[in-house]
Every structure is written in C-alpha cells, then in structure tokens.
Write a protein that holds these residues in place. Sequence first.
Motif, PDB file in Angstrom:
ATOM      1  N   GLN B 204       0.858  -1.180   0.000  1.00 43.59           N
ATOM      2  CA  GLN B 204       0.000   0.000   0.000  1.00 43.59           C
ATOM      3  C   GLN B 204       0.897   1.234   0.000  1.00 43.59           C
ATOM      4  OE1 GLN B 204      -3.216  -0.113  -0.054  1.00 43.59           O
ATOM      5  NE2 GLN B 204      -4.010  -1.823   1.138  1.00 43.59           N
ATOM      6  N   VAL B 205       1.550   1.446  -1.111  1.00 38.34           N
ATOM      7  CA  VAL B 205       2.475   2.580  -1.194  1.00 38.34           C
ATOM      8  C   VAL B 205       2.151   3.422  -2.403  1.00 38.34           C
ATOM      9  CG1 VAL B 205       4.545   1.808   0.010  1.00 38.34           C
ATOM     10  CG2 VAL B 205       4.069   0.962  -2.269  1.00 38.34           C
ATOM     11  N   SER B 206       2.410   4.724  -2.250  1.00 31.86           N
ATOM     12  CA  SER B 206       2.284   5.612  -3.389  1.00 31.86           C
ATOM     13  C   SER B 206       3.692   5.991  -3.816  1.00 31.86           C
ATOM     14  CB  SER B 206       1.526   6.869  -2.990  1.00 31.86           C
ATOM     15  OG  SER B 206       2.286   7.571  -2.026  1.00 31.86           O
ATOM     16  N   GLN B 207       3.797   6.554  -4.976  1.00 27.40           N
ATOM     17  CA  GLN B 207       5.121   6.963  -5.439  1.00 27.40           C
ATOM     18  C   GLN B 207       5.715   7.990  -4.478  1.00 27.40           C
ATOM     19  OE1 GLN B 207       5.987   6.859  -9.448  1.00 27.40           O
ATOM     20  NE2 GLN B 207       7.458   8.534  -9.437  1.00 27.40           N
ATOM     21  N   ALA B 208       4.859   8.832  -3.885  1.00 29.76           N
ATOM     22  CA  ALA B 208       5.359   9.827  -2.931  1.00 29.76           C
ATOM     23  C   ALA B 208       5.999   9.150  -1.733  1.00 29.76           C
ATOM     24  CB  ALA B 208       4.216  10.723  -2.488  1.00 29.76           C
ATOM     25  N   ASP B 209       5.392   8.054  -1.290  1.00 30.07           N
ATOM     26  CA  ASP B 209       5.983   7.315  -0.167  1.00 30.07           C
ATOM     27  C   ASP B 209       7.385   6.862  -0.512  1.00 30.07           C
ATOM     28  OD1 ASP B 209       2.820   5.650   0.497  1.00 30.07           O
ATOM     29  OD2 ASP B 209       3.637   7.533   1.283  1.00 30.07           O
ATOM     30  N   VAL B 210       7.512   6.338  -1.730  1.00 24.38           N
ATOM     31  CA  VAL B 210       8.818   5.830  -2.152  1.00 24.38           C
ATOM     32  C   VAL B 210       9.815   6.980  -2.287  1.00 24.38           C
ATOM     33  CG1 VAL B 210      10.056   4.523  -3.899  1.00 24.38           C
ATOM     34  CG2 VAL B 210       7.707   3.936  -3.357  1.00 24.38           C
ATOM     35  N   GLU B 211       9.345   8.075  -2.894  1.00 18.11           N
ATOM     36  CA  GLU B 211      10.248   9.220  -3.080  1.00 18.11           C
ATOM     37  C   GLU B 211      10.731   9.738  -1.742  1.00 18.11           C
ATOM     38  OE1 GLU B 211       7.987  11.940  -5.364  1.00 18.11           O
ATOM     39  OE2 GLU B 211       8.294  10.849  -7.244  1.00 18.11           O
ATOM     40  N   ASP B 212       9.844   9.643  -0.756  1.00 23.57           N
ATOM     41  CA  ASP B 212      10.173  10.088   0.589  1.00 23.57           C
ATOM     42  C   ASP B 212      11.401   9.386   1.152  1.00 23.57           C
ATOM     43  OD1 ASP B 212       8.245  10.722   3.500  1.00 23.57           O
ATOM     44  OD2 ASP B 212       8.811  12.081   1.880  1.00 23.57           O
ATOM     45  N   VAL B 213      11.482   8.096   0.861  1.00 21.40           N
ATOM     46  CA  VAL B 213      12.603   7.316   1.381  1.00 21.40           C
ATOM     47  C   VAL B 213      13.921   7.891   0.878  1.00 21.40           C
ATOM     48  CG1 VAL B 213      13.709   5.054   1.305  1.00 21.40           C
ATOM     49  CG2 VAL B 213      11.239   5.207   1.547  1.00 21.40           C
ATOM     50  N   PHE B 214      13.889   8.326  -0.367  1.00 19.94           N
ATOM     51  CA  PHE B 214      15.125   8.770  -0.999  1.00 19.94           C
ATOM     52  C   PHE B 214      15.289  10.277  -0.980  1.00 19.94           C
ATOM     53  CE2 PHE B 214      16.306   4.663  -2.401  1.00 19.94           C
ATOM     54  CZ  PHE B 214      15.155   3.997  -2.743  1.00 19.94           C
ATOM     55  N   MET B 215      14.472  10.977  -0.185  1.00 14.99           N
ATOM     56  CA  MET B 215      14.440  12.428  -0.303  1.00 14.99           C
ATOM     57  C   MET B 215      15.789  13.088  -0.067  1.00 14.99           C
ATOM     58  SD  MET B 215      12.300  13.417   3.091  1.00 14.99           S
ATOM     59  CE  MET B 215      12.612  15.155   3.152  1.00 14.99           C
ATOM     60  N   PHE B 216      16.590  12.555   0.857  1.00 12.73           N
ATOM     61  CA  PHE B 216      17.857  13.207   1.122  1.00 12.73           C
ATOM     62  C   PHE B 216      18.958  12.785   0.168  1.00 12.73           C
ATOM     63  CE2 PHE B 216      16.027  15.375   4.290  1.00 12.73           C
ATOM     64  CZ  PHE B 216      15.953  14.842   5.558  1.00 12.73           C
ATOM     65  N   VAL B 217      18.750  11.655  -0.496  1.00 12.56           N
ATOM     66  CA  VAL B 217      19.861  11.144  -1.301  1.00 12.56           C
ATOM     67  C   VAL B 217      19.657  11.329  -2.797  1.00 12.56           C
ATOM     68  CG1 VAL B 217      20.530   9.480   0.431  1.00 12.56           C
ATOM     69  CG2 VAL B 217      18.914   8.821  -1.346  1.00 12.56           C
TER      70      VAL B 217
END
Lengths: 120, 688
Positions: B204-217
């Motif tokens: 149950q993930v959105s692309q925003a959730d995934v992008e969040d993981v990588f936000m700093f990198v």
Amino acid sequence: MPSVLVVDDSTSVRQMVGFTLKQIGFEPTEAEDGAVALQVAGSQGFDLVITDLNMPNLDGIELIKALRQQEKHKYIPILMLTTESQDSKKQEGKAVGATGWIVKPFRPDQLQAVVQKVMG
Amino acid sequence: MSFDPLVQTFKDETLESLNDLEVSLMALESRPEDADLLNAAFRVMHTIKGSAAMFGFEQISDFTHEAETVFDRVRNHEIPVTPHLISLTLQAKDYIRAIVSGEGDAPDPAEIMQGYRALLGGEAASVAPETIDESSDEEGQAFLIRFRPEPNILATGTNLLPILRELADLGDLRTVLRSDALPTLADLQPDQVYVWWDFILTGQVSQADVEDVFMFVSDNAEVQYQPLEHVRSTDTHLLHELERLLISHGDADWVNVRDAVQSYAESHTHGQVIKDEAASQLKMLSEGARTSSIRVPTERINKLVDLVGELVIAHSRLVQLSSQSGNGDIRQLSEEMGRLVGDLRDESLDIRMVPIGTTFSRFQRLVRDLARDIGRDVIMETSGGDTELDATLIERLGDPLVHIIRNAVDHGIEPPDEREAAGKPRQGTIHLSASQSGPHVVITIQDDGHGLDLKRIREKAISKGLISPDAALSDKEAAQLIFAAGFSTADQVTNVSGRGVGMDVVRQSIHALRGTVEIDSELGRGTTIHLTLPLTLAIIEGLLVLVDDQEYVLPLYSVEECLEFQATERTTSGAKEHVRDVRGQMLPMVRLREWLKMPGDLPDIEQIVMTQVGSRRAGLIVDSVIGKHQTVIKPIGHIFEDMRAFSGATILGDGRVALILDVSWLITLAEEEHHRAIQSHTRELVVS
C-alpha cells in the motif's frame, strides 16, 4: 548513548530539539552559533549534528563545511534546520556535505522520524 | 511529553525578541536605511515564524509569515521603510505579544495582514505548501526501483542501510544487489560505494511514499521508479518471475531493465493467451540479455556452424587414420579431440537455438487481422513457446506456418452464425503448440472448425484425376490428398487462399526441412495438422551401416536396436523378408540390398536395424553395422529432391560420400511391401 550537537541561536529551539531527541535516547549538547559549535566539536566527537542555518558569527553552511574537514565528523549525519522558503539553502547545504534537512516548524515526532531515518 | 518548561522558554525568548524588535523599529523611524536594524527586524520575524508552531502557536506562524516576507523585501531594498510600515509592524508586535503572553488586547490580525499584503503589491499570500496527501491505491501498488548511489555518497554522512530498511518497511520488498562494479580488494577504497540495487516493491504505497525514502539522497544517487501497472502483491508467481528476470538481467542502463521488466509484467497480467509467450520472452530476455551479451549477425553464426561441420568431418578422417596407425598416443589424442569436437558441435548448434515463441507471436496479429477481414471471430492460443529450434529452421518454417494458419482461419473456422447453429461458441480457436520429442520438434496447429469433409475430398480428387474411382483410401490417406498439387475444394477463390497452390507447397517446404506433415480431422469437430521437424539441420548422430561395399547413414535417434540375422533364420520361401516376429510383434522388413538392387550374395550374417518413427516401426536389413558416426549433413541438391529415400549426404573420414537414409520413408516402404505381400499371398490362397 549517541551524542547530538544542537546548534541554533534560539534557546527555545535548542532546548526543544534536545528534549525531543533525549526521548529517543540521545545525549544533547547545545551551541548558540556556529563558532561555539565548532569549538565544542573540536574537543568532543558527536554522532549527529543538527544545525540552524541563519546564525550570527558562523552560519550553518560554514559550520557544515568546517565539520566535514574534521576526521571524526566526516561521515556522521548532519541535518539542517530550514524553513519553507529556504530551498536554495538546502542545495547549498547538500553541496557542502549535509545529509538532510528538517523543515521548521516541525512536530517532535517528525524530528524524531527524520533523525531515525538518517541514523538507522 | 511535557513541553511546558520549553513553552515557557519560548515565551520568554519571544517576548524578549519582541522588545528588541520594538527598539529596532523605533530606531528605524529616524534611520530607515540602517541595514543592521533591518536585518534585526527580519531575523525576529524569521525566528518567530520558524518556531511558533512548534510550541503551539500556529496562528502566529501564518501571521509572521507575511511580516517576514515584507521585511525580506525591505532589507533587499525592494520595499521602502515608511512610517506606515513601522506602525503596521508595531501593531503586529503587539498582536504577537498578546497571543504569546496570553495577556492584553490583541489588535485585529486580519487588518494587519491586509496591510502587509497591500505592501506586497496585493500578491496572494504565499502559503506554506500543503503536504500532498497521496492516498495509496486501495489494492496496493508495485514499483520497480533502482537506487544507485554515487561512489562518494558517504561523504554526506548518508547511511545506506537505514534507507534500505525504510524501503523494506513500506511493503514487500524484493532486492537484487548489483555488485559487478566491485573492484579487487587491493583497489577497494572503503569510503566509496561500489554497489547498487534494483528492487521490486509491492504494498500500500504511493510513489510519494517511495520518493520520501530517498528524499535526502536523490541529489547524490540515481533513483528511478517505474510503477508496474496491475501487478498485485498477491501475484507471488509473477513477482518471483520478475525477480528472476532482474537477477539475470543486470544491465547498467536503466531503460533496458525497466523495459524488460515492464513488458514482461504487462504481457503476464494481460494474460489470456499469452502465458507461454511471456515465458519464452522471459527466457529470451534473460538468456539473450545476460550482462555480457553481444549481438551477432546470423551470417557469422552460420559460418561458425559450417566450420564446426568441417571440423567434424576432418576429425572423422583423423579417427580413421589413427586407428590404422596403431599409435596409442595418437589414438588417445584423437579420442580426446573427438570429445572436444563433440562439445564444440553441441555448443555451436546451441547458439542458433531460438525459442519458437517469437514466431508464434507473429501469428496473433495475423489471425486477428485475417479473421476480421473475412468476417470470422477467431482467437489463437499458443503453448510450448519456449521450445527451441535452430534459428534457420524457424526462419524457413514461417511461410508454411502462415499458410496453414490462413487455411485454418479461412477454410477451417466457420462464420460465427454457422458455429452457433452447430452448438459451438461463436468464437473459434486455433491452438498452436510446440514440444520437443527426442531429436524432433512437433508443432501442431489445431482448430475447432468444421474439419475436413473427406467425402468431398475424395470426390474432388477423383474429378481431378488424382486418384482412380475405386481406390481404397484410408481416412488418413484421403486427408493427405489436400497436399496434392492443384487440389482445393474451395468453391470460391478467396483473397486469402484457395488457389490450390498452397498446401502442396507447404508439404514441400516441410519435406525440404526433413520434416513430415500429418493431418487428423473430424468432420464438424476440427482439424489438427502435425509437423514433425528435426531440431537442427546441421549435424546429427548417425549410425553407419554397410550394404555391399557402400556405407549409408541412418539417423541414430530413429534406431532402436540392432539384431543379428543368421542365414539359417531366413525363411526359405524367398529372399524377400516381409515380416518378422520380433518379441511377439510382427514387424515389416525391408532388405536394403534388394531395394538398392545390389548384385551379389547375401552375407551369412546380416544385421537388422530396428527403426522407429513415431508409432511406426520397421526392420531394415543391412550387411553390417559399422558404428556411430557424427554426421554433418550436406544437402544433395535439387536434382535429387524427389528421391524421398535420401534426406542428405555426408562425407566420411576417407573422403567418400555416404547417403543418409530417410527412415520414415523406408518404414513406409516396408509397410507397403508387407501390404503387397499379404495381398498376393491372399490371392495365391484364393487361386489355389
């Protein structure tokens, strides 16, 4: 216990960050500007640094730059406290080696989440 | 969590700052250009704006935002300092003080904000952007993700493992580590990152959730996402296949990996007909796209195979010489070379093996378009698409298959109304399948159309003079008539086929490939065409036999066993042996000597080579069996095309040519001989 250096010219913010991170097991040390922070960091090693950007004497960007020159602080997470309007600052910070950022105002749980994200 | 002491600190701090602000503002009245005073005023607003919400004063956060913006402009000399601005700001200060301290009357914030906005040129207040709450798809989403950090990423204090853990917490994560770029230990720099990852994440993930993981990198890494439509976390089999695909397809180019995974996922989830196509695509992709694969022109591969063939021939010459030489070392070397040559042969032939699935998928389109053009409703199913054949064989199969399929659509499948009237589903099905059976590939084209009308076929054949009116043809034989040249029962010559030149050409093409065509049909139910083809056109294992002083080759895969045939066992009624009891079974026989009309006496001991093609068996009597022989098949030229008994030739070690016998044809010959013998025997009985 991991140690965190909290750098901000606002006493209340320093205390708030320190207090919040204590809740998740950190030992906070406070510094009211970049110069003091650098001095403290010179004599003591930290596992995490959280710094504001707009400060007198030595601002956040300069502080991050200097910290990365120190062997013991080369690879630790350094987080910037930024506000919404400071997008360019985020880039500047990253360019000098910041790990990430927390946007003010933040809730305590948001701060804790970001710290856990970068600390692992 | 008790913030009260902190809130108190905030309050104290803020009130103090507000006092400082007041002082600054007063001073600005007489020194409106003073940069320090302006900065000071700005900083107060900035600080309060940043922290007020954290201590429970959200409402002044918005308020101070306007003030901060204005003072930012002022210190950049975009807005002048006026008495109006100062009195406005003093009012703002009073408002903040009142709210923070909880004492005193607060002036109306709306008025003050309006005043600020007016100064900003009536621009709409820039509101802090709302967090976009992207609710994830109820049923869960799947993503293909690539995370490739810069080698230097550790210099930003980034910790990679927590990122992976965070990603894993989002749902079901399949991880493929890419470690091809790892240098040797001597060259490894411990503070550099040499590895990277490809993931498949479902949940149950959105692309925003995934992008969040990588936000700093995201600035220090290559991060790519590809949503995989319609893939559910419950599709464990598909996910497993995709993971396998990822593992074998470690391409540095994101586009290649993304396309490979996406197309596989798409073909699989839009299932219906294409399951095996996907399997063969998967096999093709994973086999054809290993990390160090190269594209090679077919010409080069063919040349390689030819050279291998020559090598095989030369080696068999070596074998002969070495056995004559009596030199043990040479013989041993020759044997070893034999093994190497055999391996080389297998590998090089293997290179040319391609799954037939691609050819099958060509036909989907063909069937659809064709059916539409002539008003039929037909779908095509395939199975066994991952069966592999020699590429050259596949190429030459294309046209015959096209024709067979066209026939099936045009003449086989009835129009929808007719089908419905016959109790069939309106949509007809053509089923293409391929499977390997020993050294052969069997391809069947089955339709559920109205089948062959054998009666009509017989009639037509008689009217065309192809058979005599009283010929007794079995059903199978009658069916084969459609392969005769000039035959077609179509009353109208449709655009598609029906010119009567089709099926005989098909049969010729298949025979040219050393294959066979058989037809099975049931009136009203449908027709099935069986194609049997050799796996490769090039080199086979053969059995060398001797008849008189001539060697012949029998394909080893058709040989079951060899039996001794003593002179004393021969029946005395004649030299022709028509049948023999082999372990209780009566098998038709043919003596090659007789068939080839070789003069001379029979040897005392002959050999019977028991051969089998499909379910048909026969014994071939030869003078002797020489042994196994790696047979490089050389075509024997167009002149001999009609000599169905020989399917090719090969060059022996001593340079002589041996003909390769077509076992299927010989078995037919044996059966016919047997048939004739029975008839004449019966006649004899009747006569006498």
